[in-house]
Design a protein around this motif. Structure first.
Motif, PDB file in Angstrom:
ATOM      1  N   UNK A   1      -4.362   2.069  72.348  1.00 20.49           N
ATOM      2  CA  UNK A   1      -5.199   2.121  71.141  1.00 20.49           C
ATOM      3  C   UNK A   1      -4.548   2.939  70.229  1.00 20.49           C
ATOM      4  N   UNK A   2      -3.127   2.861  70.311  1.00 20.90           N
ATOM      5  CA  UNK A   2      -2.389   3.566  69.249  1.00 20.90           C
ATOM      6  C   UNK A   2      -1.213   2.565  68.871  1.00 20.90           C
ATOM      7  N   UNK A   3      -0.928   2.620  67.417  1.00 28.16           N
ATOM      8  CA  UNK A   3       0.335   1.897  67.104  1.00 28.16           C
ATOM      9  C   UNK A   3       1.269   2.825  66.387  1.00 28.16           C
ATOM     10  N   UNK A   4       2.511   2.643  66.415  1.00 25.10           N
ATOM     11  CA  UNK A   4       3.541   3.506  65.575  1.00 25.10           C
ATOM     12  C   UNK A   4       4.153   2.580  64.597  1.00 25.10           C
ATOM     13  N   UNK A   5       4.449   2.991  63.374  1.00 25.06           N
ATOM     14  CA  UNK A   5       5.236   2.359  62.297  1.00 25.06           C
ATOM     15  C   UNK A   5       6.566   3.142  62.400  1.00 25.06           C
ATOM     16  N   UNK A   6       7.336   2.847  62.278  1.00 23.82           N
ATOM     17  CA  UNK A   6       8.674   3.421  61.893  1.00 23.82           C
ATOM     18  C   UNK A   6       9.600   2.899  60.795  1.00 23.82           C
ATOM     19  N   UNK A   7      10.247   3.641  60.087  1.00 25.46           N
ATOM     20  CA  UNK A   7      11.062   3.351  59.097  1.00 25.46           C
ATOM     21  C   UNK A   7      12.108   4.434  58.664  1.00 25.46           C
ATOM     22  N   UNK A   8      13.076   3.962  57.940  1.00 25.52           N
ATOM     23  CA  UNK A   8      14.007   5.134  57.487  1.00 25.52           C
ATOM     24  C   UNK A   8      14.326   4.695  55.891  1.00 25.52           C
ATOM     25  N   UNK A   9      13.991   5.786  55.229  1.00 27.34           N
ATOM     26  CA  UNK A   9      13.977   5.768  53.621  1.00 27.34           C
ATOM     27  C   UNK A   9      15.075   6.660  53.216  1.00 27.34           C
ATOM     28  N   UNK A  10      15.529   6.546  52.017  1.00 25.45           N
ATOM     29  CA  UNK A  10      16.553   7.533  51.361  1.00 25.45           C
ATOM     30  C   UNK A  10      15.659   8.874  51.275  1.00 25.45           C
TER      31      UNK A  10
END
Ligand code: FAD
Length: 395
Positions: free
Chosen positions: A200-209
């Motif tokens: 019941x949990x989701x994770x977004x992942x991203x790399x930004x400047x």
């Protein structure tokens, strides 16, 4: 705080010396399935003991998704013992503090200053691609053959053990190590089909400047039903973001799924200041469904064994998946180099590792709810307790 005392139970610092390992593995031919962090670390540890090691990887190149990873002192100790201390130091940022904040206010709920409390411990942020690259380079230099585009269809733990390749080829070895991650064929051969469940949990992942000039700290922003973690990577040029939300809609358990950045931003509407500024920079985040898997009951059969996510996938709330894979790699090489036979070594390996990873995974499972409490004051108190008492891998 346990955070400061984080060590590697059963892997005392003094154990990290190949000088103590007396038996050489010269006669053993080992095939490792998977060139992830666990497979490459095991390849290096075993090769340094003299084993003839081949790594089979299904991908066409050893490349990692663009994301960060936290390496805690236990994982860093293994990398140091493998002779990678300097390369690791050069590729990583030393974490100076862990800072918790409520999602609406810039004020800090808690600051754990690691320069004061853990000055002699290496707690680092690294880009996964950089860690994989430094491991792969060392593995190749040590004389390990890494074969790409080699997809294993089935693992047969007979005598000798056999890998049935998708190409139709059959490969045998004295020992097969399944380091083939979440959807491991080797685990399936030893344990049958696993039944993970969606948390019941989701994770977004991203790399930004790193336009916001985030210092060398892990920042955690906690809100009802969701939290966001960020830390800098690559000399502070970029920031790694992991944003976790409770929700009932299922999402696939894979890093290859991307999502619309608008979905991430609306899930975190109400987060102000730094988290909001970081989220506004995200283009196309990866979306990952968080599943709970039981720790594999059986880690070896005949001359086949498993390590890393193949044996014990974990939720990310202790940042220990890759660190546990590194520990597994070390213990497997250590046991193989000193036991009278392969099967005995595999048994001791499982006996040393399974209770440890079960405790770590239980702690990660237990941490999930503490980040997401709905009442602000209760949330803050829980986070204080969490980070003073239970953030790290338990002994
Ligand atoms: P993998 O990295 O999955 O490698 C498996 C390899 O096997 C792959 O290269 C794959 O292509 C190959 N393979 C698979 N099947 C086959 C086949 N049939 N034939 C041939 N090759 C095959 N851990 C930390 O320690 N710190 C963190 O900060 C952290 N953050 C995380 C955040 C999130 C949101 C998540 C989900 C996980 C996080 N983890 C973290 C966990 C960590 O990413 C994993 O535990 C770790 O990468 C597992 O390494 P592995 O080598 O066991 O498996």
């Amino acid at each position: 705080a346990q955070y400061v005392r984080m060590g590697t139970p059963g892997l005392a610092a003094s154990a990290f010396s190949f000088e103590e390992i007396t038996v050489q593995l010269n006669e053993i031919r080992i095939v490792i399935v998977g060139a992830g962090i666990g497979g490459l670390a095991a390849a290096l540890a075993l090769r340094l003991q003299g084993a003839d090691v081949t790594v089979l990887e299904q991908a066409e190149a050893i490349a990692e998704v663009g994301a960060g990873i936290q390496v805690s002192p236990n994982g860093a100790s293994v990398l140091g013992a493998l002779g990678l201390g300097d390369a690791f130091e050069a590729a990583t940022i030393r974490c100076r503090a862990v800072v918790l904040s409520d999602y609406r206010r810039p004020a800090e709920v808690l600051r754990l200053d690691l320069t004061k409390h853990a000055a002699d411990q290496r707690f680092a942020f690294v880009h996964r691609a950089d860690l994989i690259e430094l491991l792969a380079k060392a593995v190749r230099q040590a004389g390990v053959n890494i074969r790409l585009l080699q997809k294993v269809e089935r693992v047969e733990p007979g005598s000798p053990p056999v890998l049935q390749m998708c190409s139709g080829a059959r490969i045998t070895a004295d020992l097969i190590v399944g380091a083939d991650g979440l959807h491991s064929r080797a685990r399936q051969a030893l344990n049958g089909t696993a039944r993970p469940f969606f948390t019941g949990q989701v994770a977004w992942r991203a790399v930004v400047p790193n336009d916001q000039r985030l210092p060398d700290e892990a920042r955690v922003f906690m809100g009802p039903g969701r939290h966001l973690v960020c830390y800098p990577l690559r000399d502070g040029a970029m920031v790694n973001l992991v944003a976790v939300q409770e929700r009932q809609e299922w999402a696939a358990e894979s890093w290859s799924h991307t999502d619309d950045a608008g979905n991430l931003r609306s899930a975190f509407a109400g987060f102000e200041g730094l988290p909001k500024a970081l989220l506004n920079q995200v283009d196309s985040p990866a979306l990952w469904g968080l599943f709970r898997h039981p720790v594999a009951r059986c880690w070896h059969k005949g001359r086949v064994t498993i390590l890393g996510d193949a044996a014990h996938p974990t939720l990310p709330f202790m940042a220990q998946g890759a660190n546990m894979a590194l520990e597994d790699a070390w213990v497997l090489a250590e046991e193989l180099s000193r036991a009278p036979g392969i099967e005995v070594a595999l048994d001791t390996y499982q006996n040393r590792r399974r209770p440890r990873v079960e405790r770590v995974i239980a702690a990660a499972n237990g941490n999930a709810w503490k980040y997401h409490l709905r009442s602000g004051p209760v949330r803050s108190a829980a986070h204080l307790a969490l980070h003073l008492g239970g953030l790290v891998a338990p002994a």
